[in-house]
Each structure stands twice: as C-alpha cells, then as structure tokens.
Design a protein around this motif. Structure first.
Motif, PDB file in Angstrom:
ATOM      1  N   PRO A  49       0.827  -1.213   0.000  1.00  0.00           N
ATOM      2  CA  PRO A  49       0.000   0.000   0.000  1.00  0.00           C
ATOM      3  C   PRO A  49       0.863   1.266   0.000  1.00  0.00           C
ATOM      4  O   PRO A  49       1.939   1.282   0.607  1.00  0.00           O
ATOM      5  CB  PRO A  49      -0.795  -0.079   1.308  1.00  0.00           C
ATOM      6  N   ARG A  50       0.385   2.285  -0.661  1.00  0.00           N
ATOM      7  CA  ARG A  50       1.008   3.598  -0.564  1.00  0.00           C
ATOM      8  C   ARG A  50       0.738   4.190   0.817  1.00  0.00           C
ATOM      9  O   ARG A  50       1.503   4.985   1.327  1.00  0.00           O
ATOM     10  CB  ARG A  50       0.412   4.532  -1.616  1.00  0.00           C
ATOM     11  N   MET A  51      -0.401   3.798   1.357  1.00  0.00           N
ATOM     12  CA  MET A  51      -0.802   4.313   2.656  1.00  0.00           C
ATOM     13  C   MET A  51      -1.682   3.232   3.295  1.00  0.00           C
ATOM     14  O   MET A  51      -2.382   2.506   2.600  1.00  0.00           O
ATOM     15  CB  MET A  51      -1.603   5.595   2.457  1.00  0.00           C
ATOM     16  N   LEU A  52      -1.615   3.161   4.628  1.00  0.00           N
ATOM     17  CA  LEU A  52      -2.382   2.154   5.343  1.00  0.00           C
ATOM     18  C   LEU A  52      -3.190   2.856   6.429  1.00  0.00           C
ATOM     19  O   LEU A  52      -2.670   3.727   7.116  1.00  0.00           O
ATOM     20  CB  LEU A  52      -1.413   1.143   5.969  1.00  0.00           C
ATOM     21  N   ILE A  67       1.913  -6.175   7.014  1.00  0.00           N
ATOM     22  CA  ILE A  67       1.553  -5.211   5.963  1.00  0.00           C
ATOM     23  C   ILE A  67       2.033  -3.814   6.361  1.00  0.00           C
ATOM     24  O   ILE A  67       2.537  -3.058   5.534  1.00  0.00           O
ATOM     25  CB  ILE A  67       0.019  -5.223   5.720  1.00  0.00           C
ATOM     26  N   GLU A  68       1.908  -3.509   7.653  1.00  0.00           N
ATOM     27  CA  GLU A  68       2.382  -2.205   8.122  1.00  0.00           C
ATOM     28  C   GLU A  68       3.889  -2.061   7.887  1.00  0.00           C
ATOM     29  O   GLU A  68       4.356  -1.040   7.371  1.00  0.00           O
ATOM     30  CB  GLU A  68       2.065  -2.023   9.618  1.00  0.00           C
ATOM     31  N   ALA A  69       4.620  -3.099   8.232  1.00  0.00           N
ATOM     32  CA  ALA A  69       6.078  -3.051   8.060  1.00  0.00           C
ATOM     33  C   ALA A  69       6.447  -2.845   6.588  1.00  0.00           C
ATOM     34  O   ALA A  69       7.329  -2.037   6.258  1.00  0.00           O
ATOM     35  CB  ALA A  69       6.706  -4.330   8.597  1.00  0.00           C
ATOM     36  N   ALA A  70       5.723  -3.557   5.711  1.00  0.00           N
ATOM     37  CA  ALA A  70       6.006  -3.434   4.280  1.00  0.00           C
ATOM     38  C   ALA A  70       5.686  -2.028   3.783  1.00  0.00           C
ATOM     39  O   ALA A  70       6.406  -1.451   2.962  1.00  0.00           O
ATOM     40  CB  ALA A  70       5.207  -4.468   3.493  1.00  0.00           C
ATOM     41  N   THR A  71       4.590  -1.474   4.316  1.00  0.00           N
ATOM     42  CA  THR A  71       4.182  -0.120   3.909  1.00  0.00           C
ATOM     43  C   THR A  71       5.260   0.884   4.298  1.00  0.00           C
ATOM     44  O   THR A  71       5.682   1.724   3.482  1.00  0.00           O
ATOM     45  CB  THR A  71       2.849   0.259   4.589  1.00  0.00           C
ATOM     46  N   VAL A  72       5.696   0.790   5.541  1.00  0.00           N
ATOM     47  CA  VAL A  72       6.705   1.733   6.043  1.00  0.00           C
ATOM     48  C   VAL A  72       8.022   1.553   5.284  1.00  0.00           C
ATOM     49  O   VAL A  72       8.649   2.533   4.856  1.00  0.00           O
ATOM     50  CB  VAL A  72       6.906   1.536   7.568  1.00  0.00           C
ATOM     51  N   ALA A  73       8.405   0.283   5.051  1.00  0.00           N
ATOM     52  CA  ALA A  73       9.654   0.016   4.332  1.00  0.00           C
ATOM     53  C   ALA A  73       9.635   0.615   2.931  1.00  0.00           C
ATOM     54  O   ALA A  73      10.665   1.041   2.401  1.00  0.00           O
ATOM     55  CB  ALA A  73       9.905  -1.486   4.257  1.00  0.00           C
TER      56      ALA A  73
END
Lengths: 267, 267
Positions: A49-52, A67-73
């Motif tokens: 995601p571009r944003m979560l 998913i949060e970790a991937a978003t931030v990364a």
C-alpha cells in the motif's frame, strides 16, 4: 511513518474518502482496498500500500503488522484513526478494521502476454461492480490471466468491485480497451474468441475450446451486441431448463470458465 | 380499479414503501417486484399482483396491459403515480416503470415434493440478497425445484433479492427451515446432501451425484460449519488454480448445479 488522525475534516481523510469516486481515483491513480484478507493477498502478490489506515489503539493482527512493516519500508504512511472514520472511508456501517491505498495497475493491451494463461475473460459494458469483482475472483480460481474490459465497463478499482474480487484485483491483469483495438490485438496472435448467445444451437459442452480461450461476457441487461457476436469464433449456449433465458453475467462467465478449465484438466 | 396518487404522504404509498423493510413484509405477507420482465414471469407462473403501480400518463406496453387486466380481474387495485414516487418505492434512481405487490409464498418443508426435481439448492446463513436472488435465477436455469433457506438467511422477498432473481422468485419454491428440521425431513426420503468444502480431496467432477441432489451452500464469509459438513453425504471441492481458496457463493452454487445437471444430461 505512523500518524494519528481524529477529524473527519482532516485533508488526508478527505482525500482518501474522495477515492470512493471514480474521477478522483483516475486523477490520483489510486484506489482503496479493505480487510486483512484482501490486503494480505495484495502483499503476497507483491503489492504494497502507498498508505495504510488502521483502527487506533487496537492490537494489530500479526498479518496486519506485516503489511504495516512493508508499507513503512516502501516509504508509505500509516494512519491510525477512529472506527467511525474507517466506516466513512469504506462506506459500510460495519467496516473492516484495515484499509490500504494502492496504485491502480491497468495493463496496456499491447503488453499483455496471451501465452501466459489458457483462459482470458473479456467483459463488454459490464455495469455492476459486484459482477465485475466476482468475475475477477473466478478468473483467479480458474487460472485465467486477467480481465479485458471493453467499451463502457464499470471501474474495476471501485470499492465494491475490489471488495467482490476478494483480492483477485491484485492477481489478475486488468486491461481496458476499445473493441476495434481489442479485435486487432486478438487477431495478431493465437486465440479463440468465445461468446455465449441465444442465437446458436451449440451446447457449451459440445465444443472443444483451444487455448488461449477468450471468453466474451456481455452487458447484464442487453447481452452481446450483434456485431460482437458475429466477431466471435464460436458461439455457445448453456442449457436453460426453466423459464428464464439467461444467467447472471458473473455466473455465466464462471460456468463457462470452469468448462474450459475442466476440458484442459482432461487432456 | 384504477386510482391516481400524486402525494408521497399518501397512506397507500407509505404502506407500499414500508414493504422495503422485512418486518413490514412479514406482517403483511406481501412483497414488491419491479419491471415488466419480472412481472411477466410472475403472470406466466400464475401469480397475479395484489396491487399494481404504473407511471401516470404513460402508454402501457401490451404486456403491462395484460398484467393490469389480470390484476383488475383478480380484484386488485392499479395505481397511477409519478416516476419520483416509483423511484422511492423501488429505491433506484432509474427505476422500472411498473411495480407489482405480491403475496409472499414460502412453502412449508413438509409440503415439498422432493421427487418433483433432480436438483434442490439449500443455503445456510446466506447474507447477501444479490447472492440469494442469483442462486434462485440459477435454480430456475438448471431446473431445480427450489431453494431451502437454513438458519439466518437474508429475506428472499427483499427488493434486492427479487430483483437479482429476475423472476425466479416466482418459479422456484422457497422454503425456510431450521437445520434439525431440514435434516429430519431430508432423511425421511431419498436424497443426497452435497456440500462444497476445503476439507476434502474429492473433485466435484469425479463424483456421480444421485437425484434428488441437495446442494448445500454455506455462508459467504464462513462457509459451512463443521457439523453441517459432517452431516453431508458427500463433500466435494472445485479446482482452485489461483491464490484464492473460494468462489463467490452464488458462483460456487451455480458451477456445482451445472455439474449435476450436466451429469444427468449425459445419462
């Protein structure tokens, strides 16, 4: 980065909410997807995601943390907000507790590799987002390569279509094309165009389909226009034992797609 | 008799509008169906509206005139009103120009003649009215006898379900039953109960189904509860070639129902 947002009038919330409308999705090239199941499907398909958006003060599910970790990364923001605001974004009174904002990913027709799958679904002027999403979901299930949208179809990136796709929006290739362009492209390589029609005596099980098979699905109310039927290599019909003369468009597409898959399983 | 009604606050209009809600439908034993196609299906199936609503000052289609005549002959009223009021009744911005009010017609389980059809659809806690209507429509197409609703299913007589059924609400028998009652009834005569499940290796095409086949469809999100699966004579699965592990409920029911029909066509 993680932000907390509590107000409905916050510009980011307003912007995300605007993605419920097609013109804003189109302008931004972004769309909303909800729910852990669909977002996990996205991540597994390499889409971050571009944003979560997540519910504030809630213990995140391990999959949501991933998913949060991937978003931030990937440099995306994570927004914590109230359930009420998430409901507003989702348009459902009982929403999922996680929403991802993704880049849309239509594929140009000329970049489609038709040899990558035996089945392709082609929809003409499909109007119902639930049907469109359901057809994507079936496409994933039968191992189709993607969905080619002809003429004036409903937006595949609408909240309703994405929801009904159950994640297949991320695994199926999505193409939008004009009928003449699709025809030229189709005829520039191998491929059988198959339409369902009342104007034929061919039972759908009596025909041997050759790969790649392009299954053409007509508009819910009108079916296929006459000249589209004429452009098909093969017209078939499903047995109709009752009073009605047609099936729901997503059902018809699915029954056909499973027949094509089943034939290939028996070879 | 023909009446003209122009006001939104007219008691008859209010009463008809209340039929959009389940509790009022239940109390009155009535439901709304819209559109010439569905109303014609109803008439062909011997169902006459208790009341008919048409757009005022419009030239009625010959089929609509036939429905009007039948309504009047059966002692029903015909109401002429504005498009705006019809839109209000229908809940659609672009409504059909004719609405019929019909008596609902659930059939008690014990009155069901299972030998009257080879296929019966059974839904458990189905929540989406579009799915329910679509399953009715498929039921008509495969020559099923009807739809048996188990546990807490959405109301089959809701406007959305009736719309999605495309008239099959009038041709399919509708039964509402508790699971234990259904089980006792089922086991009191011939019948194979077939469920789709992830917990089996049986391919849905490798099994020979025996008539009457009862196809059990689970809730959209949860699928079938474990003990419901255990009560099935046969569990089968459809091939799933992609990332997802399930199909839309109406699609799964339809692919299964066509397999059962196709087997009987080959006998």
């Amino acid at each position: 980065m993680r932000h907390q947002i509590t107000g409905f009038s916050n510009p980011t919330i307003k912007r995300l909410k605007s993605l419920r409308e097609k013109k804003h999705r189109k302008r931004e090239g972004l769309f909303l997807a909800e729910g852990l199941r669909i977002l996990t499907e996205a991540l597994d398909s390499g889409k971050t995601p571009r944003m979560l958006v997540v519910v504030e003060d809630s213990e995140l599910h391990p999959l949501a943390r991933k998913i949060e970790a991937a978003t931030v990364a990937a440099g995306g923001d994570v927004i914590e907000t109230s359930e009420a605001i998430i409901a507003k974004l989702s348009g459902k009174s009982n929403p999922q507790s996680i929403i991802g904002i993704y880049q849309d990913h239509p594929v140009p027709l000329e970049e489609l590799d038709r040899s990558s799958a035996n089945i392709w679904l082609v929809a003409q002027s499909l109007r119902d987002p639930g049907n469109l999403g359901t057809i994507l979901r079936t496409g994933d299930a039968v191992g189709a390569g993607g969905l080619i949208l002809i003429d004036d179809c409903v937006d595949p990136f609408s909240v309703e279509a994405v929801r009904a796709s159950m994640g297949a929006i991320f695994t199926q290739k999505i193409v939008q094309a004009k009928w003449p362009d699709f025809q030229s492209w189709l005829r520039s390589g191998p491929g059988e165009l198959v339409g369902t029609s009342l104007n034929t005596e061919n039972d759908y099980q009596s025909v041997r389909y050759t790969a790649p098979t392009f299954l053409l699905i007509g508009n819910e109310a009108q079916g296929l226009p006459e000249d589209y039927e004429a452009a098909c290599d093969t017209l078939v019909k499903m047995p109709m034992m009752g009073k009605a003369d047609s099936l729901n468009a997503a059902v018809a597409a699915s029954v056909m797609a499973y027949e094509v898959l089943n034939q290939s399983r028996k070879r």
